[in-house]
Design an enzyme around this catalytic site. Structure first.
Site, short mmCIF file in Angstrom:
data_model
loop_
_atom_site.label_atom_id
_atom_site.label_comp_id
_atom_site.label_asym_id
_atom_site.label_seq_id
_atom_site.Cartn_x
_atom_site.Cartn_y
_atom_site.Cartn_z
N ASP A 48 9.17 2.45 0.78
CA ASP A 48 8.08 3.18 1.42
C ASP A 48 8.08 2.86 2.92
O ASP A 48 7.59 1.82 3.35
CB ASP A 48 6.75 2.80 0.76
N TYR A 69 0.85 -1.20 0.00
CA TYR A 69 0.00 0.00 0.00
C TYR A 69 0.88 1.24 0.00
O TYR A 69 1.84 1.33 0.78
CB TYR A 69 -0.90 0.02 1.24
N LYS A 124 3.29 9.44 8.75
CA LYS A 124 2.86 8.91 10.05
C LYS A 124 3.73 9.45 11.21
O LYS A 124 3.57 10.60 11.57
CB LYS A 124 2.76 7.39 9.99
C1 LIG Z 1 -0.42 4.86 5.48
C2 LIG Z 1 0.47 4.51 4.34
C3 LIG Z 1 0.53 5.29 3.18
C4 LIG Z 1 -0.42 6.43 2.93
O1 LIG Z 1 -0.20 7.47 3.82
P1 LIG Z 1 -1.37 8.58 4.01
O2 LIG Z 1 -0.75 9.57 4.93
O3 LIG Z 1 -2.53 7.85 4.58
O4 LIG Z 1 -1.64 9.13 2.66
C5 LIG Z 1 1.48 4.99 2.22
N1 LIG Z 1 2.32 3.96 2.38
C6 LIG Z 1 2.29 3.18 3.48
C7 LIG Z 1 3.28 2.07 3.61
C8 LIG Z 1 1.36 3.42 4.49
O5 LIG Z 1 1.33 2.62 5.56
#
Ligand SMILES: *Cc1c(COP(=O)(O)O)cnc(C)c1O
Length: 455
Positions: A239, A147, A268
């Site tokens: 990521d 994701y 985050k």
């Molecule tokens: C939460 C998440 C995202 C998206 O981040 P948002 O701040 O919700 O747009 C992208 N990559 C990873 C691995 C995530 O856990």
């Protein structure tokens, strides 16, 4: 539980919200709790209290940002209030952006320059644009079940031979440029490079799948990505939105696993509970962003002073206190306790997670023996008797008992005052505010629910 459900304040609020917010919520997962979502009144340490007056041990923790729990320590709170008192934002540089950038660069090996944005979604979109601009190529490779937020280039599902957008509203042409592969599968990645190598701008992956259960990398997988990227001149984008400043502590997951990405995305935790994202990497690559280079990136709220203050003081606090040892020890205690419980009551289930992340995956097959089994969560140890049975890919997680997890297990845990993320795919987090007593009581709830379930 309150009186009649339909008289509870949460029910009433949800019913009302359905008339003004799409589906009553502002992000789809929030509508998942069965049968209707609770509305939060306030957070208290490791707990939240809802508007019905029910108190829960909270392991959602904002879906990842809240490393310290709900009560911000004094220095963090003070930094936030002082920054707000000066004025919310300017659109003109402030010192605090530089300080947070310096902190990240000091601790994360692969990062020499940063750009702060406002979400993980923005961070991965910008990193992918940078990779495309730098290499002059269009294709990217992503992991099935990975994701990277909600933008067109990453909302693609399927595989090399058959793929398409995973959301309505996305032109098919995006799926031509984005190729999903199964995580942990060297051969599938090799095949994609054999076919499309010279057109691949980047491989994008999380260090571990953190939004599809929790799936750790098998030994050598990230090295394979690195080698193939080097061979074909593609970039490796890691990521770390969920793992950054959580897994591996201040060095992030790339330090823990020895991963060498070209670009890293963060979000985050680095915003200390406020909206944030960041792209980091070598200076030579990062300078392709405007104003130095030609890859456009811009934002009214980029480097927001309040966010920067919250993020910086959170990370400083983590550095100066026993935050990582505390959350990692509790995480280990929780996963080890869960392993004991499932061995007795649900031997087919897999305990997953590392550091302060944990999830019990309702996989369907038990190993023949528990001799030599991973003790505090699956670490993809080839000698573990479950090695072939524990999830290696997103599809393996999705093949579990996802309905049972969501419809019967989750509500039973909530009834016992334990708030887990409301489906099998989202990670759960231990925070600095949780205590050993919380972990013991949480394990009691798991024991209770798993030992009395109807098989
Ligand atoms: C939460 C998440 C995202 C998206 O981040 P948002 O701040 O919700 O747009 C992208 N990559 C990873 C691995 C995530 O856990």
């Amino acid at each position: 539980m309150t009186q009649n459900r339909n008289e509870s304040p949460s029910y009433q609020l949800y019913d009302r919200a359905l008339e003004s917010l799409v589906g009553g919520v502002n992000s789809p997962v929030r509508a998942d709790p069965q049968p209707t979502p609770a509305f939060v009144d306030y957070g208290d340490g490791g707990d939240i209290v809802d508007v019905d007056g029910d108190r829960y041990r909270d392991y959602i923790m904002g879906y990842g940002p809240l490393l310290l729990g709900h009560d911000l320590p004094d220095p963090v709170r003070e930094a936030i209030s002082e920054t707000v008192a000066d004025g919310p934002m300017y659109g003109i540089p402030t010192e605090i952006e530089v300080e947070l950038a310096e902190f990240v660069i000091e601790h994360v090996e692969s990062v020499e320059r940063l750009r702060f944005v406002n979400s993980g979604t923005e961070a991965t979109a910008a990193a992918i644009r940078l990779a495309r601009g730098y290499t002059g190529r269009d294709k990217i490779v992503v992991m099935q079940g990975g994701y990277h937020g909600g933008h067109e280039s990453v909302l693609v599902e399927g595989n090399l031979g058959d793929r398409g957008p995973s959301s309505a509203g996305i032109p098919e042409t995006f799926a031509e440029e984005t190729i999903p592969v199964p995580f942990n599968d060297d051969e599938a990645l090799q095949e994609v490079f054999d076919r499309h190598g010279p057109d691949i701008a980047a491989v994008v992956t999380e260090p571990l799948l953190g939004n599809c259960g929790i799936v750790l990398p098998v030994e050598g997988y990230h090295e394979t990505i690195r080698e193939l990227c080097d061979e074909y001149g593609s970039l490796f984008i890691l990521d770390e939105v969920i793992t950054g400043f959580r897994v591996g502590g201040l060095q992030c997951a790339q330090g823990k696993y020895g991963i060498e990405p070209d670009l890293t995305t963060f979000a985050k935790i680095i915003g200390g509970g406020f909206p944030v994202g960041a792209i980091g990497g070598r200076a030579e690559l990062m300078q392709e962003f405007t104003p130095m280079g030609d890859v456009f990136e811009s934002g009214t709220f980029n480097g927001h002073p309040v966010t920067m203050a919250a993020g910086l003081e959170t990370l400083r606090f983590a550095k100066d206190h026993d935050v990582y040892s505390h959350v990692n020890d509790l995480g280990k205690q929780l996963r080890a306790g869960l392993q004991d419980i499932v061995e007795e009551h649900a031997p087919e289930y897999t305990v997953a997670g590392t550091d302060s992340m944990f999830k019990l995956l309702f996989t369907r097959e038990a190993p023949e023996t528990f001799d030599g089994h991973c003790q505090a969560g699956c670490v993809q140890d080839p000698d573990c008797p479950r090695f072939d049975l524990c999830p290696k890919t997103g599809a393996d997680v999705e093949a579990g008992e996802t309905d049972r997890w969501k419809r019967t297990f989750w509500p039973a845990m909530a009834d016992r005052g334990v708030l887990l993320t409301p489906n099998q795919l989202e990670s759960q987090f231990v925070s600095y505010a949780h205590t050993e007593d919380d972990i013991d009581r949480t394990l009691d709830a798991y024991q209770d629910v798993l030992s009395t379930r109807d098989r």
